[in-house]
Design a protein around this motif. Structure first.
Motif, PDB file in Angstrom:
ATOM      1  N   LEU A   1       7.158   3.724  -3.226  1.00 21.51           N
ATOM      2  CA  LEU A   1       6.426   4.296  -2.009  1.00 21.51           C
ATOM      3  C   LEU A   1       4.754   4.143  -2.537  1.00 21.51           C
ATOM      4  O   LEU A   1       4.095   4.818  -1.645  1.00 21.51           O
ATOM      5  CB  LEU A   1       6.768   5.829  -2.224  1.00 21.51           C
ATOM      6  N   THR A   2       4.383   3.354  -3.548  1.00 24.23           N
ATOM      7  CA  THR A   2       2.877   3.109  -3.604  1.00 24.23           C
ATOM      8  C   THR A   2       2.349   1.867  -3.064  1.00 24.23           C
ATOM      9  O   THR A   2       1.526   1.763  -2.365  1.00 24.23           O
ATOM     10  CB  THR A   2       2.632   3.052  -5.172  1.00 24.23           C
ATOM     11  N   ASP A   3       3.309   0.792  -3.071  1.00 17.89           N
ATOM     12  CA  ASP A   3       2.714  -0.499  -2.560  1.00 17.89           C
ATOM     13  C   ASP A   3       3.048  -1.060  -1.265  1.00 17.89           C
ATOM     14  O   ASP A   3       4.564  -0.910  -0.914  1.00 17.89           O
ATOM     15  CB  ASP A   3       3.112  -1.781  -3.532  1.00 17.89           C
ATOM     16  N   VAL A   4       2.304  -0.927  -0.076  1.00 19.08           N
ATOM     17  CA  VAL A   4       2.788  -1.202   1.029  1.00 19.08           C
ATOM     18  C   VAL A   4       3.143  -2.334   1.568  1.00 19.08           C
ATOM     19  O   VAL A   4       2.426  -3.438   1.046  1.00 19.08           O
ATOM     20  CB  VAL A   4       1.778  -0.558   2.151  1.00 19.08           C
ATOM     21  N   ARG A   5       4.297  -2.799   1.571  1.00 19.11           N
ATOM     22  CA  ARG A   5       4.731  -4.281   2.012  1.00 19.11           C
ATOM     23  C   ARG A   5       5.653  -4.096   3.284  1.00 19.11           C
ATOM     24  O   ARG A   5       6.721  -3.705   3.227  1.00 19.11           O
ATOM     25  CB  ARG A   5       5.618  -4.751   0.925  1.00 19.11           C
TER      26      ARG A   5
ATOM     27  N   GLN B   1      11.381  -4.313   8.564  1.00 19.67           N
ATOM     28  CA  GLN B   1      11.736  -3.016   7.861  1.00 19.67           C
ATOM     29  C   GLN B   1      10.883  -3.034   6.689  1.00 19.67           C
ATOM     30  O   GLN B   1      10.362  -3.931   6.018  1.00 19.67           O
ATOM     31  CB  GLN B   1      13.159  -3.389   7.163  1.00 19.67           C
ATOM     32  N   VAL B   2      10.521  -1.682   6.429  1.00 23.81           N
ATOM     33  CA  VAL B   2       9.477  -1.268   5.431  1.00 23.81           C
ATOM     34  C   VAL B   2      10.020  -1.725   4.082  1.00 23.81           C
ATOM     35  O   VAL B   2      11.142  -0.966   3.628  1.00 23.81           O
ATOM     36  CB  VAL B   2       9.025   0.178   5.797  1.00 23.81           C
ATOM     37  N   ALA B   3       9.543  -2.572   3.363  1.00 21.85           N
ATOM     38  CA  ALA B   3      10.242  -2.679   2.109  1.00 21.85           C
ATOM     39  C   ALA B   3       9.718  -1.902   1.011  1.00 21.85           C
ATOM     40  O   ALA B   3      10.525  -1.564   0.444  1.00 21.85           O
ATOM     41  CB  ALA B   3       9.704  -4.228   1.586  1.00 21.85           C
ATOM     42  N   SER B   4       8.258  -1.378   1.156  1.00 24.41           N
ATOM     43  CA  SER B   4       8.017  -0.361   0.545  1.00 24.41           C
ATOM     44  C   SER B   4       6.748   0.214   0.763  1.00 24.41           C
ATOM     45  O   SER B   4       6.032  -0.348   1.702  1.00 24.41           O
ATOM     46  CB  SER B   4       7.599  -0.871  -1.263  1.00 24.41           C
ATOM     47  N   GLY B   5       6.241   1.455   0.005  1.00 21.00           N
ATOM     48  CA  GLY B   5       5.040   1.927   0.452  1.00 21.00           C
ATOM     49  C   GLY B   5       5.330   2.974   1.723  1.00 21.00           C
ATOM     50  O   GLY B   5       6.379   2.913   2.261  1.00 21.00           O
TER      51      GLY B   5
ATOM     52  N   TYR C   1       8.616   4.559   5.863  1.00 25.30           N
ATOM     53  CA  TYR C   1       9.025   4.336   4.547  1.00 25.30           C
ATOM     54  C   TYR C   1      10.181   3.688   4.536  1.00 25.30           C
ATOM     55  O   TYR C   1      10.896   3.661   5.321  1.00 25.30           O
ATOM     56  CB  TYR C   1       8.776   5.539   3.917  1.00 25.30           C
ATOM     57  N   PRO C   2      10.431   3.146   3.198  1.00 22.46           N
ATOM     58  CA  PRO C   2      11.487   2.309   3.249  1.00 22.46           C
ATOM     59  C   PRO C   2      12.958   3.302   3.073  1.00 22.46           C
ATOM     60  O   PRO C   2      12.823   4.356   2.528  1.00 22.46           O
ATOM     61  CB  PRO C   2      11.482   1.538   1.684  1.00 22.46           C
ATOM     62  N   PRO C   3      13.867   2.634   3.552  1.00 22.71           N
ATOM     63  CA  PRO C   3      14.317   1.350   4.353  1.00 22.71           C
ATOM     64  C   PRO C   3      14.097   1.294   5.769  1.00 22.71           C
ATOM     65  O   PRO C   3      14.969   0.817   6.533  1.00 22.71           O
ATOM     66  CB  PRO C   3      15.480   0.870   3.940  1.00 22.71           C
ATOM     67  N   MET C   4      13.373   2.096   6.407  1.00 26.35           N
ATOM     68  CA  MET C   4      13.167   2.376   8.038  1.00 26.35           C
ATOM     69  C   MET C   4      12.876   0.903   8.550  1.00 26.35           C
ATOM     70  O   MET C   4      12.130   0.217   8.026  1.00 26.35           O
ATOM     71  CB  MET C   4      12.089   3.292   8.212  1.00 26.35           C
TER      72      MET C   4
ATOM     73  N   GLN D   1      -2.539  -5.742  -2.532  1.00 23.54           N
ATOM     74  CA  GLN D   1      -1.752  -6.904  -2.026  1.00 23.54           C
ATOM     75  C   GLN D   1      -0.851  -7.646  -3.101  1.00 23.54           C
ATOM     76  O   GLN D   1      -1.042  -7.448  -4.338  1.00 23.54           O
ATOM     77  CB  GLN D   1      -2.915  -8.298  -1.617  1.00 23.54           C
ATOM     78  N   PRO D   2       0.203  -8.235  -2.587  1.00 25.06           N
ATOM     79  CA  PRO D   2       1.219  -9.021  -3.446  1.00 25.06           C
ATOM     80  C   PRO D   2       0.616 -10.170  -3.814  1.00 25.06           C
ATOM     81  O   PRO D   2      -0.633 -10.666  -3.491  1.00 25.06           O
ATOM     82  CB  PRO D   2       2.368  -9.381  -2.240  1.00 25.06           C
TER      83      PRO D   2
END
Length: 432
Positions: free
Chosen positions: A229-233, A256-260, A293-296, A320-321
């Motif tokens: 839930l930290t890294d927005v991807r 789909q929200v992958a993370s963050g 938030y994931p996995p929405m 960033q990734p």
């Protein structure tokens, strides 16, 4: 066949746990799942009648619960599971998706598929046989795939007279092997899937066991903090541009929200272009959201018009990734006909993007039983796992798998016939 009736709100709000079963052939995986479905009253009457009928036709002395998951005719005839059978059931506390994976060594690839999205891995061991090669193989694969929780079920305790010493010997041996792996949460439970001991409720036949039943553990294991839930991807899957006159200015990015966690007003950067903007709104078919938030699966609208297309990614400007064309990965090879070899060319499907890649190097092939590295290997055959270096035609927007399972995994496709021939997890990127 449920005693209580849940309202749609209660059912939808229940947390979902995805777990994969694994183990050697005939350790009782399908029977265990059948027992869970039966004892939680998650069966329709016609399903139960079909299982009873087939059991009678085969001359079984009991109703074979394994038939509830061994749905393929070829599996029933052989008495083994050869495909990943997905099943759903629910208890008052949680919803469950089960991936019943094969035990045969030649179907290791199917086990990887089932475990790749699991929150929990459930590994069965026959109490009479103890740990076998496949037990260690599946434990290693679950560790490699970073499955956050693992449960070792010592099954068929009824066939060893519920002997405490047998259970403790297997438990000690597995824990000694597990010290070589990365398993953050391990639980060991003695059960009899056939008799139902310690599956849904505690068994009085094993008073020496002080833990909970398997279902109670599945209902209560904490998984909320497992997601990143930290890294927005936010990989963009589709750009929504309605053609009606009333919405000609609408531009939304679906995916789909992958993370963050994403909220309206947050600063974001669109990659790979590098343009920045703010989130104007987050929408679903049911209306706007205050956060995602994931996995929405949502549609994100930005305050600025930016050229974004499928395969691009939204992230935070200061988080960033990695963007790299040189990727090191652990690969499980799944092709029966052609091995992975140096200079081989493939397509890589990563999040919502697809790129071409060439194999630059096979660093080593890993023996999953001894964890020995064969650095002389120049290729990977069916079900073999090894560390390889890939060079992609354009940079992947990726994280290391240990940090982010959603953006750290990919599949390998043979472009000649569009078959999936491998699965990989990223262990390192040369940052551009």
């Amino acid at each position: 066949m449920t005693d209580t009736i849940e309202t749609p709100v209660e059912r939808d709000s229940a947390e979902m746990l995805r777990f994969a079963t694994a183990g050697s052939v005939d350790d009782g995986k399908s029977t265990l799942i059948g027992r869970l479905l039966f004892d939680t009253k998650s069966l329709f009457s016609d399903q139960w009648e079909s299982v009873e009928r087939v059991s009678q036709q085969r001359g079984d002395e009991y109703t074979d619960l394994a038939l509830l998951t061994d749905g393929l005719r070829s599996e029933r005839e052989q008495g083994i599971t050869i495909d990943v059978a997905y099943r759903y059931f629910a208890s008052p506390k949680r919803k469950f998706v089960i991936a019943d994976t094969p035990g045969h060594i030649q179907y290791t690839r199917n086990m990887v598929t089932g475990a790749s999205t699991a929150d929990l891995a459930l590994i069965l061991v026959d109490a009479r046989k103890g740990l076998v090669e496949q037990s260690r193989r599946h434990a290693f694969l679950c560790s490699l795939l970073r499955v956050p929780h693992m449960v070792l079920c010592v099954n068929k305790m009824d066939l060893v007279d519920y002997d405490q010493e047998v259970f403790e010997r297997i438990e000690a041996e597995f824990k000694a092997f597990a010290t070589k792996l990365e398993i953050p949460d391990l639980t060991v439970v003695p059960i009899s899937a056939l008799e139902g001991d310690n599956v849904v409720s505690r068994s009085d036949k094993m008073p020496w066991y002080e833990g909970t039943s398997l279902l109670h553990h599945l209902e209560t294991v904490h998984i909320a903090s497992d997601r990143n839930l930290t890294d927005v991807r936010f990989p963009v899957q589709y750009v929504i541009r309605p053609h009606s006159n009333s919405n000609h200015d609408y531009r939304g990015y679906a995916g789909q929200v992958a993370s963050g966690v994403m909220k309206p007003g947050d600063d974001v950067i669109a990659l790979p272009s590098g343009f920045t903007s703010k989130i104007e709104s987050i929408e679903t078919a049911d209306g706007p959201l205050e956060e995602a938030y994931p996995p929405m699966s949502v549609t994100v609208r930005l305050t600025d018009e930016i050229d974004i297309s499928r395969g691009d990614m939204l992230a935070r400007p200061n988080n960033q990734p990695n963007s790299s064309q040189d990727v090191e990965a652990m690969v499980c090879w799944m092709d029966e006909t052609r091995p992975l070899a140096v200079r081989g060319k493939y397509a890589i499907k990563h999040t919502t993007s697809e790129v071409r890649a060439i194999v630059k190097d096979v660093q080593y092939q890993l023996d999953v039983n001894t964890l020995h590295r064969n650095e002389e290997a120049a290729s990977l055959g069916l079900n073999e796992i090894g560390r390889v270096t890939l060079r992609t035609t354009k940079p992947l927007l990726a994280d290391e798998y240990r940090r982010n399972r959603s953006t750290g995994g990919f599949i390998i496709i043979d472009e000649a016939d569009n078959r999936t021939v491998g699965a990989g997890i990223i262990v390192g990127c040369d940052k551009r």
